[in-house]
Design an enzyme around this catalytic site. Structure first.
Site, PDB file in Angstrom:
ATOM      1  N   GLU A 151       0.879  -1.425   0.066  1.00 32.46           N
ATOM      2  CA  GLU A 151       0.078  -0.013   0.067  1.00 32.46           C
ATOM      3  C   GLU A 151       0.777   1.425  -0.006  1.00 32.46           C
ATOM      4  O   GLU A 151       0.419   2.419  -0.748  1.00 32.46           O
ATOM      5  CB  GLU A 151      -0.806   0.000   1.305  1.00 32.46           C
ATOM      6  N   SER A 152       1.978   1.212   0.898  1.00 35.55           N
ATOM      7  CA  SER A 152       2.656   2.454   0.871  1.00 35.55           C
ATOM      8  C   SER A 152       4.057   2.524   0.973  1.00 35.55           C
ATOM      9  O   SER A 152       4.928   3.397   1.330  1.00 35.55           O
ATOM     10  CB  SER A 152       2.060   3.071   2.258  1.00 35.55           C
TER      11      SER A 152
END
Length: 328
Positions: A230-231
């Site tokens: 995700e990040s």
């Protein structure tokens, strides 16, 4: 120092004689009361093969408990033996009957206890896990046989080990009864609360993944894998669509999960764990839960599987690869 049954009986006789009581005829041929006492004491002591109270339940006990459910119908998501069981429901129920708590899902059960090197090293009572990611579990009974709840339309039965297990786990290892009662040695490895040995050493925010995983019953490695995809573990990340923080929660989703500040790593990881717990329970499949995390549960239901969105189609294997890299 252990006296053994014979030593105990001898000591009892000495004490009775010293107190002026009638000595028990334990050593006399044809005795009755002494024989009864010896028999009772021997039963209490057990045969010394891991079946006694002092040693906790054994692999043989696991097999015996599993055999009670032979013929039980397979029901997807089933956890009630009166209605039906699925594969992980069977494994969980059998161990619960012996006072041992296991996680609900097959992939979680595939991390419980300790690994066994090969089927040749397996003992009755070991859990066999199949597939990558794990999608099926069974209980080994020896001689290349296992008890399993195979598939819809079938029932709990004995069958051959039809393929090489992805992993074999020994839940019981002649541990003392006290260790079984507190369950600490039987929790999935990722849930024991220590970064060392969890497979997350060197992973950013590993302590938060462990804490949230233990709280919500979600594999900490799955949380870490989602965060990586995700990040890249960036707590300040913001997507073009407005998803925020390390776990990329949309504002509305964050609010529904009780996350006041998705940029706060601890809140974000806790919220994501809560969300994944619900998705795993809803879909009973890790790939589908991962897809739902990305595209929403409604889309997964609508398409009856991983939605045909290019982003989601690429997202699921990315998370699975990240999870595999962590040993999950």
């Amino acid at each position: 120092m252990s006296l053994g049954v014979g030593g105990v009986l001898s000591r009892v006789a000495e004490l009775q004689e010293q107190l002026g009581l009638t000595p028990p005829p334990a050593a006399m041929p044809g005795s009755t009361s002494g024989d009864k006492f010896a028999s009772a004491l021997a039963k209490a002591s057990g045969p010394g093969q891991g079946t006694s109270t002092a040693s906790g339940p054994s692999g043989g006990d696991v097999v015996a408990a599993a055999r009670k459910y032979l013929g039980t119908p397979y029901v997807f998501g089933g956890t009630d033996p009166k209605k039906g069981l699925d594969c992980s429901g069977l494994v969980q129920q059998v161990y619960e009957d012996l006072g041992v708590k296991l996680p609900r899902n097959s992939w979680q059960q595939a991390t419980a206890g300790r690994p066994v090197a090969s089927l040749g090293d397996a003992k009755p009572g070991d859990v066999l896990a199949f597939g990558s990611p794990v999608h099926h579990v069974a209980i080994y009974i020896g001689d290349n046989k296992m008890i399993a709840a195979p598939k819809p339309g079938d029932h709990v039965k004995v069958e051959s080990v039809y393929e090489k297990p992805a992993t074999i786990r020994r839940i019981l290892d002649d541990v003392p009864a006290a260790a079984v009662q507190d369950m600490s040695s039987l929790r999935p490895a990722g849930l024991r609360g220590s970064v060392s040995g969890s497979g997350l050493a060197g992973v950013p925010y590993a302590d938060l993944f462990l804490k949230a995983g233990a709280k919500h019953g979600v594999d900490p490695k799955l949380l870490a894998a989602v965060a990586k995809v995700e990040s890249g573990y960036d707590p300040k990340a913001v997507s073009p669509a407005g998803a925020r923080g390390m776990m990329q929660l949309m504002p509305g989703t964050a609010k529904g999960l009780g996350v006041d500040n998705p940029f706060d790593p601890e809140q974000a990881v806790d919220g994501a764990a809560k969300m994944l717990k619900g998705l795993l329970k809803e879909f009973k499949s890790m790939p589908l839960a991962i897809a739902a995390y990305n595209a929403g549960g409604g889309a997964v239901h609508k398409y009856g599987g991983i939605p045909p969105f290019s982003e989601t189609q690429a997202y699921v294997p990315k998370v699975q690869r990240a999870l595999a890299a962590l040993g999950g």
